[in-house]
Design a protein around this motif. Structure first.
Motif, short mmCIF file in Angstrom:
data_model
loop_
_atom_site.label_atom_id
_atom_site.label_comp_id
_atom_site.label_asym_id
_atom_site.label_seq_id
_atom_site.Cartn_x
_atom_site.Cartn_y
_atom_site.Cartn_z
N LEU A 200 27.97 74.36 23.64
CA LEU A 200 28.26 75.56 24.51
C LEU A 200 27.42 76.60 24.20
O LEU A 200 26.79 77.45 24.90
N SER A 201 27.29 77.19 22.89
CA SER A 201 26.35 78.11 22.59
C SER A 201 25.03 78.11 22.97
O SER A 201 24.41 78.86 23.30
N SER A 202 24.26 76.82 22.76
CA SER A 202 23.15 76.41 23.23
C SER A 202 22.77 76.60 24.79
O SER A 202 21.87 77.19 25.15
N LEU A 203 23.86 76.19 25.27
CA LEU A 203 23.78 76.34 27.08
C LEU A 203 23.75 77.76 27.18
O LEU A 203 23.31 78.22 28.25
N GLN A 204 24.54 78.58 26.70
CA GLN A 204 24.67 80.05 27.06
C GLN A 204 23.47 80.56 26.57
O GLN A 204 22.92 81.57 27.30
N ARG A 205 22.77 80.22 25.52
CA ARG A 205 21.35 80.59 25.27
C ARG A 205 20.47 80.37 26.25
O ARG A 205 19.55 81.22 26.81
N ILE A 206 20.33 79.28 26.82
CA ILE A 206 19.49 78.80 27.86
C ILE A 206 19.61 79.41 29.13
O ILE A 206 18.67 79.85 29.52
N THR A 207 20.84 79.71 29.26
CA THR A 207 21.02 80.34 30.79
C THR A 207 20.98 81.98 30.68
O THR A 207 20.26 82.68 31.55
N GLN A 208 21.46 82.62 29.52
CA GLN A 208 21.09 83.86 29.40
C GLN A 208 19.60 84.39 29.22
O GLN A 208 19.43 85.72 29.57
N ASN A 209 18.85 83.42 28.57
CA ASN A 209 17.38 83.73 28.20
C ASN A 209 16.64 83.55 29.31
O ASN A 209 15.22 83.50 29.10
N ASN A 210 17.03 82.91 30.44
CA ASN A 210 16.21 82.28 31.58
C ASN A 210 15.10 81.27 30.97
O ASN A 210 13.88 81.60 31.20
N MET A 211 15.61 80.39 30.04
CA MET A 211 14.48 79.35 29.47
C MET A 211 13.99 78.69 30.26
O MET A 211 14.56 78.08 31.29
N GLN A 219 16.22 73.15 22.79
CA GLN A 219 17.42 73.47 22.41
C GLN A 219 18.54 72.45 22.25
O GLN A 219 19.15 72.10 21.34
N LEU A 220 18.42 71.56 23.37
CA LEU A 220 19.57 70.49 23.48
C LEU A 220 18.95 69.41 22.38
O LEU A 220 19.89 68.72 21.96
#
Length: 282
Positions: A200-211, A219-220
């Motif tokens: 969940l934390s990794s998915l949040q970083r992906i979306t919040q940082n527009n990766m 990340q995954l």
């Protein structure tokens, strides 16, 4: 980790014939499972389905023959006594194949992950809360004796499906092995929550940082690696102990089995091998 791999492998093999019958439906079933966890929006659905279908086509074409060959070798191994090191080598190969599968899976999942939003991540967190409540009801209810009885019942059911009915001596051996295991329901809950929070934390970083999809894939893949090898030294030590014990326990039990029980295992494994080869046909 090998303890988890043994349980996963046995579960997959128990359902192998059902998988043969329903293999064509796996993309649909996989999408249903993911949508239930994430709740895709209308625009996200086509991309998710396409990613699942690509993974499925690759797996059927490229991976099933390797699994069939592994089953053939394992059937030959099961005909006689085994050493724990031999079983660990089999499980190491299973792990390598799971790594290959996950490498493909995260590559397909990355473009889907970057499109997720806060609504989907909140839905995922709530879904896991419900799943965790069910898990706790199953594994944490009752006193130590009641918990052990449920664990023993599950273990015996898995072994019976391969060897046939275990005798009293074998059942006593399995119970002793479970009692000596470092795994506890409390540890299992913490590890389960750790893995969930990591994803969940990794998915949040992906979306919040527009990766980008490439960054999301990295990340995954890191999540998968940490699932196998916890960053915390104490947790990692438990995983390593469970891994070694799993090989030792299975070898110990197998070496108490009768010729008839070993023949039953070999027939089962060869049947699964044929199933996978049939699935690989055009």
């Amino acid at each position: 980790m090998k303890r988890w791999l043994i349980c996963t492998l046995i579960w997959l093999l128990q359902g192998c014939s059902a998988i043969k019958l329903g293999y064509q439906q796996l993309p649909t079933l996989s999408y249903w499972w993911l949508d239930n966890t994430v709740s895709f929006s209308g625009p996200q659905t086509p991309a998710a389905k396409e990613a699942i279908d690509k993974l499925y086509q690759w797996h059927r074409r490229d991976e099933l023959p390797g699994y069939a060959a592994l089953l053939q070798r394992t059937a030959e191994l099961s005909a006689g006594p085994v050493q724990s090191a031999q079983l660990c080598r089999v499980l190491d190969e299973v792990q390598a194949r799971l790594d290959t599968l996950m490498r493909q899976a995260v590559a397909q999942a990355a473009p889907v992950a970057v499109a997720l939003g806060p609504r989907q991540l909140s839905h995922m967190a709530r879904h896991w809360e419900q799943q965790n409540e069910e898990w706790e009801k199953e594994w944490l209810q009752g006193d130590a004796d009641a918990r052990m009885e449920r664990r023993l019942e599950r273990a015996i059911s898995r072994y019976n499906s391969f060897y046939g009915e275990l005798n009293a001596t074998q059942i006593a051996l399995v119970k002793t092995q479970l009692a000596q295991s470092p795994w506890t329901a409390e540890w299992g809950r913490r590890d389960r929550q750790r893995r969930q929070q990591d994803l969940l934390s990794s998915l949040q970083r992906i979306t919040q940082n527009n990766m980008t999809p490439a960054q999301a894939e990295t990340q995954l893949w890191g999540v998968w690696q940490r699932w196998l090898q916890p960053p915390d030294a104490g947790q990692r030590a438990v995983v390593q102990t469970l891994s070694q014990r799993a090989c030792e326990n299975l070898a110990q039990l197998h070496n108490t089995t009768t010729p008839e029980q070993r023949q039953r295992v070999a027939r089962r494994l060869r049947s699964y091998e044929r199933d996978l080869l049939d699935l690989n046909q055009p």
